[in-house]
Write a protein that holds these residues in place. Structure first.
Motif, short mmCIF file in Angstrom:
data_model
loop_
_atom_site.label_atom_id
_atom_site.label_comp_id
_atom_site.label_asym_id
_atom_site.label_seq_id
_atom_site.Cartn_x
_atom_site.Cartn_y
_atom_site.Cartn_z
N ALA A 47 55.97 -16.37 96.96
CA ALA A 47 56.70 -15.44 97.83
C ALA A 47 55.79 -14.97 98.95
CB ALA A 47 57.20 -14.24 97.04
N ASP A 48 56.41 -14.44 99.98
CA ASP A 48 55.67 -13.99 101.15
C ASP A 48 55.54 -12.47 101.19
OD1 ASP A 48 55.88 -16.73 102.70
OD2 ASP A 48 57.83 -16.28 101.84
N GLN A 49 56.39 -11.81 100.42
CA GLN A 49 56.44 -10.35 100.49
C GLN A 49 56.73 -9.75 99.11
OE1 GLN A 49 59.90 -8.00 102.44
NE2 GLN A 49 58.32 -8.06 104.01
N LEU A 50 56.08 -8.63 98.82
CA LEU A 50 56.39 -7.85 97.61
C LEU A 50 57.03 -6.56 98.04
CD1 LEU A 50 53.31 -7.98 95.16
CD2 LEU A 50 55.57 -8.99 94.84
N ALA A 53 50.03 1.24 93.42
CA ALA A 53 48.71 0.72 93.79
C ALA A 53 48.51 -0.70 93.28
CB ALA A 53 47.62 1.64 93.25
N THR A 54 49.03 -0.99 92.09
CA THR A 54 48.93 -2.33 91.52
C THR A 54 49.67 -3.34 92.39
OG1 THR A 54 48.81 -1.40 89.31
CG2 THR A 54 49.37 -3.74 89.47
N VAL A 55 50.85 -2.96 92.84
CA VAL A 55 51.63 -3.85 93.70
C VAL A 55 50.86 -4.12 94.99
CG1 VAL A 55 53.80 -4.16 94.93
CG2 VAL A 55 53.80 -2.98 92.74
N VAL A 56 50.23 -3.08 95.54
CA VAL A 56 49.45 -3.23 96.77
C VAL A 56 48.29 -4.21 96.56
CG1 VAL A 56 47.95 -2.04 98.43
CG2 VAL A 56 50.07 -0.95 97.67
N MET A 57 47.61 -4.08 95.41
CA MET A 57 46.47 -4.96 95.13
C MET A 57 46.92 -6.40 94.93
SD MET A 57 43.60 -3.12 92.83
CE MET A 57 44.67 -2.77 91.45
N LEU A 58 48.02 -6.56 94.20
CA LEU A 58 48.53 -7.90 93.93
C LEU A 58 48.91 -8.58 95.25
CD1 LEU A 58 49.24 -9.95 91.75
CD2 LEU A 58 51.53 -8.95 91.67
N ALA A 59 49.55 -7.84 96.12
CA ALA A 59 49.96 -8.40 97.41
C ALA A 59 48.73 -8.85 98.20
CB ALA A 59 50.76 -7.37 98.21
N ALA A 60 47.67 -8.02 98.18
CA ALA A 60 46.45 -8.38 98.91
C ALA A 60 45.82 -9.64 98.32
CB ALA A 60 45.46 -7.22 98.87
N ALA A 61 45.78 -9.70 96.97
CA ALA A 61 45.17 -10.84 96.31
C ALA A 61 45.93 -12.13 96.61
CB ALA A 61 45.10 -10.60 94.80
N ARG A 62 47.22 -12.04 96.78
CA ARG A 62 48.03 -13.23 97.02
C ARG A 62 48.37 -13.41 98.50
NH1 ARG A 62 51.86 -14.90 93.50
NH2 ARG A 62 52.08 -16.42 95.13
N SER A 63 47.75 -12.62 99.36
CA SER A 63 48.05 -12.67 100.81
C SER A 63 49.54 -12.52 101.10
CB SER A 63 47.55 -13.96 101.44
OG SER A 63 46.24 -14.22 101.07
N MET A 64 50.17 -11.61 100.39
CA MET A 64 51.57 -11.35 100.65
C MET A 64 51.70 -10.05 101.42
SD MET A 64 53.62 -12.49 97.22
CE MET A 64 52.62 -11.80 95.94
N SER A 65 52.76 -9.93 102.21
CA SER A 65 52.98 -8.67 102.90
C SER A 65 53.70 -7.70 101.98
CB SER A 65 53.77 -8.89 104.19
OG SER A 65 55.11 -9.20 103.89
N LEU A 66 53.75 -6.43 102.37
CA LEU A 66 54.34 -5.39 101.53
C LEU A 66 55.50 -4.72 102.24
CD1 LEU A 66 51.06 -3.64 100.38
CD2 LEU A 66 52.77 -4.56 98.81
N MET A 67 56.47 -4.32 101.48
CA MET A 67 57.57 -3.53 102.02
C MET A 67 57.95 -2.50 100.96
SD MET A 67 60.01 -3.23 104.50
CE MET A 67 60.06 -4.83 105.31
N ALA A 68 57.89 -1.24 101.35
CA ALA A 68 58.29 -0.20 100.40
C ALA A 68 59.74 0.18 100.66
CB ALA A 68 57.40 1.03 100.54
N GLU A 69 60.47 0.49 99.60
CA GLU A 69 61.87 0.87 99.79
C GLU A 69 62.11 2.27 99.25
OE1 GLU A 69 64.26 -1.90 97.48
OE2 GLU A 69 63.97 -0.68 95.70
N ILE A 129 51.23 4.64 103.71
CA ILE A 129 50.32 4.17 104.76
C ILE A 129 48.88 4.25 104.26
CG2 ILE A 129 49.38 4.67 107.05
CD1 ILE A 129 52.17 5.50 107.95
N ALA A 130 48.54 5.36 103.57
CA ALA A 130 47.18 5.53 103.05
C ALA A 130 46.83 4.45 102.02
CB ALA A 130 47.04 6.92 102.42
N MET A 131 47.86 3.94 101.30
CA MET A 131 47.63 2.89 100.31
C MET A 131 47.54 1.51 100.94
SD MET A 131 50.33 3.97 97.40
CE MET A 131 49.66 3.20 95.97
N GLY A 132 47.89 1.41 102.21
CA GLY A 132 47.85 0.12 102.88
C GLY A 132 49.19 -0.56 103.01
N CYS A 133 50.24 0.19 102.78
CA CYS A 133 51.59 -0.37 102.96
C CYS A 133 52.20 0.23 104.22
CB CYS A 133 52.47 -0.08 101.75
SG CYS A 133 54.18 -0.62 102.00
N GLU A 134 52.42 -0.61 105.24
CA GLU A 134 52.90 -0.10 106.53
C GLU A 134 54.39 -0.31 106.75
OE1 GLU A 134 50.48 -2.00 109.46
OE2 GLU A 134 48.67 -0.89 108.85
#
Ligand code: C2E
Ligand code: CA
Ligand code: CA
Ligand code: CA
Length: 282
Positions: A195-198, A223-239, A251-256
């Motif tokens: 996948a490209d995004q979590l 935070a785990t989701v953020v780390m997993l996304a970074a490890a897999r080079s996936m982008s993040l989207m919060a809902e 934003i502070a966690m790295g999810c924009e």
């Protein structure tokens, strides 16, 4: 309860009511698909919270039944999945969403279109080809299309699912994993899904910016989701972002990238266009 007899008949009556409700809902849904009535899409903006730019929209299905009641997707989608109707319903959604994307692209809007896809749809071995045919028919850029899948896909036939996801990704279509961490599949299964995004689920976002014992587990999950996304080079989207505190914590966690009532509710296309116009003026 001690009056066993009458309690039992209450139970039977309640149960048959429930079956009746489902049968009539099924008939209504069938007619809605056949006669293209009562079905529509609403679009929720997805924002880059760092600069406030619109990056895309998520298409969400709405069904107004013959009694003019707006039936929530959480009621009719599971029924459509159990009965196989989801195949036709899902193609209707894709067709309508891609038609809309084509119009917006023609107006010069640069945005992606996220569409929810049920795991059940991957049982149809023609699914990937049909999606590609729709993309071609509407002449939209495949890279602007994001298919949102859920971890329940791990329960489907592995080879069949992977084959179709790979075919679509080779063509440039993007995938997002929705509702991550809310299901029952093992982390290792999910972590391996291409996948490209979590997407950070609303249940984890809810407690961000709040200090309490129970919120700590949700912080950890986000935070785990953020780390997993970074490890897999996936982008993040919060809902489900509803407050400024949640936005800032993300934003502070790295999810924009995020979506939620704080930025905009899901809206019919015309209303979305009006919303966009006032934003561009402001
Ligand atoms: P989802 O994909 O997780 O969609 C997010 C849900 O959260 C949507 O509910 C949306 O309206 C709602 N939401 C968005 N922002 C906020 C917020 O800030 N706060 C709160 N409390 N809620 C927010 P909706 O539209 O009722 O859809 C429910 C679910 O139904 C979706 O969850 C998705 O799983 C399913 N669904 C909707 N449309 C489709 C579709 O076209 N195909 C399939 N397979 N499933 C769909
Ligand atoms: Ca979704
Ligand atoms: Ca979700
Ligand atoms: Ca959901």
């Amino acid at each position: 309860r001690n009056s066993g007899g009458s309690g039992h008949s209450h139970f039977v009556r309640a149960m048959s009511d429930d079956v009746q409700t489902r049968v009539s809902m099924l008939h209504g849904l069938r007619a809605a698909i056949d006669f293209k009535r009562g079905l529509s899409l609403v679009y929720q903006p997805q924002i880059n919270a760092r600069d406030g730019e619109l990056v895309g929209v998520e298409a969400l299905l709405r069904w107004r039944n013959d009694a003019a009641r707006l039936v929530p997707p959480n009621e009719f989608i599971p029924l459509a999945e159990r009965t196989g109707l989801i195949n036709e319903l899902g193609l209707w959604v894709l067709d309508a969403a891609l038609a809309r994307l084509a119009r917006w692209q023609a107006q010069g809007l640069a945005l992606s279109m996220s569409v929810n896809v049920s795991s059940v749809q991957f049982r149809n071995e023609d699914f990937a080809r049909r999606v590609l045919r729709l993309i071609e028919h509407h002449a939209v850029a495949p890279s602007a299309v994001v298919l949102e899948i859920t971890e329940s896909i791990a329960l489907e036939d592995h080879a069949q699912v992977m084959g179709q996801i790979e075919e679509l990704r080779r063509a440039g279509v993007h995938f997002a994993i929705d509702d991550f961490g809310t299901g029952f599949s093992s982390l290792s299964q999910i972590a391996r899904l291409p996948a490209d995004q979590l997407k950070i689920d609303r249940s984890f976002v809810e407690k961000l910016g709040v200090e309490s014992d129970s919120s700590r587990a949700d912080h950890a999950m986000a935070a785990t989701v953020v780390m997993l996304a970074a490890a897999r080079s996936m982008s993040l989207m919060a809902e489900g972002v509803e407050t400024v505190e949640q936005r800032d914590a993300l934003i502070a966690m790295g999810c924009e990238k995020m979506q939620g009532y704080f930025f905009g509710h899901p809206m019919p296309a015309e209303q979305f266009e009006a919303w966009l116009a006032t934003r561009l003026q402001g």
